[in-house]
Design an enzyme around this catalytic site. Structure first.
Site, PDB file in Angstrom:
ATOM      1  N   GLY A 101     -37.510 -20.475 -27.534  1.00  0.00           N
ATOM      2  CA  GLY A 101     -37.125 -21.844 -27.255  1.00  0.00           C
ATOM      3  C   GLY A 101     -36.176 -21.945 -26.082  1.00  0.00           C
ATOM      4  O   GLY A 101     -36.582 -22.077 -24.922  1.00  0.00           O
ATOM      5  N   ARG A 156     -46.706 -25.519 -38.362  1.00  0.00           N
ATOM      6  CA  ARG A 156     -45.357 -24.962 -38.274  1.00  0.00           C
ATOM      7  C   ARG A 156     -44.573 -25.278 -39.535  1.00  0.00           C
ATOM      8  O   ARG A 156     -44.565 -26.410 -40.023  1.00  0.00           O
ATOM      9  CB  ARG A 156     -44.610 -25.530 -37.062  1.00  0.00           C
ATOM     10  CG  ARG A 156     -43.365 -24.687 -36.738  1.00  0.00           C
ATOM     11  CD  ARG A 156     -42.615 -25.226 -35.547  1.00  0.00           C
ATOM     12  NE  ARG A 156     -41.827 -24.169 -34.933  1.00  0.00           N
ATOM     13  CZ  ARG A 156     -40.737 -24.377 -34.214  1.00  0.00           C
ATOM     14  NH1 ARG A 156     -40.292 -25.604 -34.028  1.00  0.00           N
ATOM     15  NH2 ARG A 156     -40.086 -23.376 -33.674  1.00  0.00           N
ATOM     16  N   ASN A 216     -38.384 -28.484 -40.127  1.00  0.00           N
ATOM     17  CA  ASN A 216     -37.161 -29.095 -39.589  1.00  0.00           C
ATOM     18  C   ASN A 216     -36.826 -30.475 -40.135  1.00  0.00           C
ATOM     19  O   ASN A 216     -36.180 -31.279 -39.464  1.00  0.00           O
ATOM     20  CB  ASN A 216     -37.214 -29.140 -38.061  1.00  0.00           C
ATOM     21  CG  ASN A 216     -37.258 -27.757 -37.451  1.00  0.00           C
ATOM     22  OD1 ASN A 216     -37.093 -26.758 -38.152  1.00  0.00           O
ATOM     23  ND2 ASN A 216     -37.484 -27.680 -36.161  1.00  0.00           N
ATOM     24  N   PRO A 228     -41.885 -25.427 -29.373  1.00  0.00           N
ATOM     25  CA  PRO A 228     -41.759 -26.870 -29.110  1.00  0.00           C
ATOM     26  C   PRO A 228     -40.298 -27.283 -29.070  1.00  0.00           C
ATOM     27  O   PRO A 228     -39.512 -26.881 -29.926  1.00  0.00           O
ATOM     28  CB  PRO A 228     -42.491 -27.513 -30.296  1.00  0.00           C
ATOM     29  CG  PRO A 228     -42.445 -26.484 -31.373  1.00  0.00           C
ATOM     30  CD  PRO A 228     -42.479 -25.154 -30.688  1.00  0.00           C
ATOM     31  N   MET A 229     -39.939 -28.090 -28.068  1.00  0.00           N
ATOM     32  CA  MET A 229     -38.547 -28.518 -27.897  1.00  0.00           C
ATOM     33  C   MET A 229     -38.499 -29.966 -27.443  1.00  0.00           C
ATOM     34  O   MET A 229     -39.106 -30.322 -26.432  1.00  0.00           O
ATOM     35  CB  MET A 229     -37.842 -27.621 -26.868  1.00  0.00           C
ATOM     36  CG  MET A 229     -37.640 -26.197 -27.341  1.00  0.00           C
ATOM     37  SD  MET A 229     -37.036 -25.103 -26.038  1.00  0.00           S
ATOM     38  CE  MET A 229     -38.585 -24.757 -25.164  1.00  0.00           C
ATOM     39  N   THR A 230     -37.804 -30.793 -28.184  1.00  0.00           N
ATOM     40  CA  THR A 230     -37.660 -32.200 -27.827  1.00  0.00           C
ATOM     41  C   THR A 230     -37.004 -32.341 -26.460  1.00  0.00           C
ATOM     42  O   THR A 230     -35.981 -31.713 -26.191  1.00  0.00           O
ATOM     43  CB  THR A 230     -36.816 -32.935 -28.881  1.00  0.00           C
ATOM     44  OG1 THR A 230     -37.487 -32.867 -30.137  1.00  0.00           O
ATOM     45  CG2 THR A 230     -36.600 -34.393 -28.505  1.00  0.00           C
ATOM     46  N   GLN A 265     -47.884 -30.488 -30.159  1.00  0.00           N
ATOM     47  CA  GLN A 265     -47.310 -30.572 -31.496  1.00  0.00           C
ATOM     48  C   GLN A 265     -47.340 -32.029 -31.961  1.00  0.00           C
ATOM     49  O   GLN A 265     -46.866 -32.925 -31.258  1.00  0.00           O
ATOM     50  CB  GLN A 265     -45.872 -30.069 -31.540  1.00  0.00           C
ATOM     51  CG  GLN A 265     -45.365 -29.983 -32.979  1.00  0.00           C
ATOM     52  CD  GLN A 265     -43.880 -29.675 -33.083  1.00  0.00           C
ATOM     53  OE1 GLN A 265     -43.053 -30.500 -32.713  1.00  0.00           O
ATOM     54  NE2 GLN A 265     -43.559 -28.496 -33.574  1.00  0.00           N
ATOM     55  N   TYR A 287     -38.775 -33.110 -40.956  1.00  0.00           N
ATOM     56  CA  TYR A 287     -39.577 -34.281 -40.615  1.00  0.00           C
ATOM     57  C   TYR A 287     -40.584 -34.568 -41.740  1.00  0.00           C
ATOM     58  O   TYR A 287     -40.523 -33.970 -42.811  1.00  0.00           O
ATOM     59  CB  TYR A 287     -40.213 -34.090 -39.247  1.00  0.00           C
ATOM     60  CG  TYR A 287     -39.154 -33.913 -38.177  1.00  0.00           C
ATOM     61  CD1 TYR A 287     -38.249 -34.937 -37.900  1.00  0.00           C
ATOM     62  CD2 TYR A 287     -38.995 -32.701 -37.511  1.00  0.00           C
ATOM     63  CE1 TYR A 287     -37.233 -34.764 -36.949  1.00  0.00           C
ATOM     64  CE2 TYR A 287     -37.983 -32.528 -36.567  1.00  0.00           C
ATOM     65  CZ  TYR A 287     -37.099 -33.557 -36.303  1.00  0.00           C
ATOM     66  OH  TYR A 287     -36.096 -33.389 -35.387  1.00  0.00           O
TER      67      TYR A 287
END
Length: 355
Positions: free
Chosen positions: A314, A227, A178, A23-25, A99, A180
């Site tokens: 990624g 995750r 990460n 997953p990548m913003t 995600q 959050y």
């Protein structure tokens, strides 16, 4: 010998290979509605040859948004827009999980709008600054969630998971990494509570466990992933008991029977813990390994030696949409442009590619 190019059964979902897209913003959603656009559908469809795509983080509720132009999964309009994405991926034979990412204190009233204020387990402001669309701004102290609000937040994850299935996703990944919200509850540096969600390890893992159970109950454990990023200090996370914390969490969620555990390694030094979690978890194990630069072809040996069932890529997937074919051929590989990871020239962005 098992290789990265062998198919794998993910709790009943057949994956064509063992190469996952991390997953990548991307910050490509429409600002007002927080809906994914046609560009998002094209982007994921281009990468449908991954064994499993895990999308950018989608906020399960409006107050869960952390960055400008990130998509949600809490409205009918968003569900319809995500359906365009999942259809595009499935038409090319891909498998895709959404995600679910609640940013918690890693947000700002400017980003949230509508009079909303970031929330967290405790009113502890993270150090650093946030990119809010036009520049960097200081983080603010979040509002501490009440017990009732915590329960509502857990339910928000479950509702978003149901929305994801309605939108055509094969499953969801709960973002517990990460820095959050889920990790904010896990870490003693951000969780100063004295009730049942704070203090000793068994209390600090409670929120994560409740979210996992609620999502699995809503859509089925076979469609649920989690995750984690043990020892990751990103977003001003401070863990004092990593080696105790994560085995306890995995022991608590393993009986739920979720589809996979996805571990992001913070540094090579945590490999021993990674292997311990791999041994303790009975489902599929996905690893985003600690590397010096973007994860490369050499990481595929982690599948061959049994360290992981899938390896998550990624940055290399951004620059190489057909990455599985290039890995099989041994290259060539395009070099990722780190200045444009977020759909624009966001050099001040606090996040990094492999979210």
């Amino acid at each position: 010998m098992t290789t990265a190019f062998d198919p794998v059964d993910l709790a009943g979902t057949r994956l064509a290979n063992r190469i996952a897209m991390a997953p990548m913003t991307r910050s490509r959603a429409d600002g007002e509605s927080r809906t994914p656009t046609a560009l998002v559908a094209e982007y994921y469809a281009q990468r449908a040859s991954a064994g499993l795509i895990i999308t950018e983080g989608a906020q399960p509720t409006a107050i869960g948004q952390g960055y400008p132009n990130t998509p949600g999964l809490h409205s009918a309009e968003q569900i319809a827009a995500w359906r365009e994405v999942t259809d595009a991926v499935h038409e090319r034979g891909g498998r895709i999980f959404a995600q679910l990412m609640h940013a918690g204190r890693i947000s700002h009233p400017v980003v949230l709008g509508d009079g909303l204020h970031p929330v967290g387990p405790s009113a502890v402001a993270p150090a650093g600054k946030l990119f809010a669309g036009t520049g960097l701004i200081d983080f603010v102290a979040p509002r501490e969630l009440t017990a009732d609000e915590i329960r509502e937040t857990v339910e928000g994850f479950a509702t978003a998971a149901r929305n994801a299935v309605e939108a055509g996703f094969d499953g969801v990944e709960i973002h517990g990494a990460n820095g959050y919200l889920v990790q904010q509850f896990l870490a003693s540096g951000s969780n100063h509570r004295t009730d049942e969600w704070g203090g000793p390890v068994e209390n600090r893992i409670r929120f994560a466990v409740e979210v996992v159970k609620a999502v699995a109950a809503e859509i089925g454990p076979e469609r649920t992933g989690l995750r984690l990023s043990p020892a990751n200090t990103y977003n001003d996370i401070a863990e004092t008991d990593t080696d105790e914390l994560y085995p306890a969490l995995v022991a608590a969620i393993d009986p739920v029977g979720i589809a996979y555990l996805h571990v992001t390694e913070a540094a090579p030094e945590v490999r021993e813990l990674t292997l311990a979690l791999r041994k303790a978890f009975t489902g599929t194990f996905i690893l985003n390994p600690a590397t010096d630069g973007p994860t490369g072809a050499d990481a595929l040996t982690l599948i061959e030696d049994g360290t992981a069932d899938l390896v998550a890529y990624g940055a290399l997937f951004l620059a190489n949409p057909d990455l599985p074919a290039r890995l099989r051929a041994g290259g060539p590989f395009n070099t990722p442009d780190t200045a444009t990871f977020f759909g624009g020239d966001h050099r001040g962005y606090t996040d990094y590619p492999a979210l």
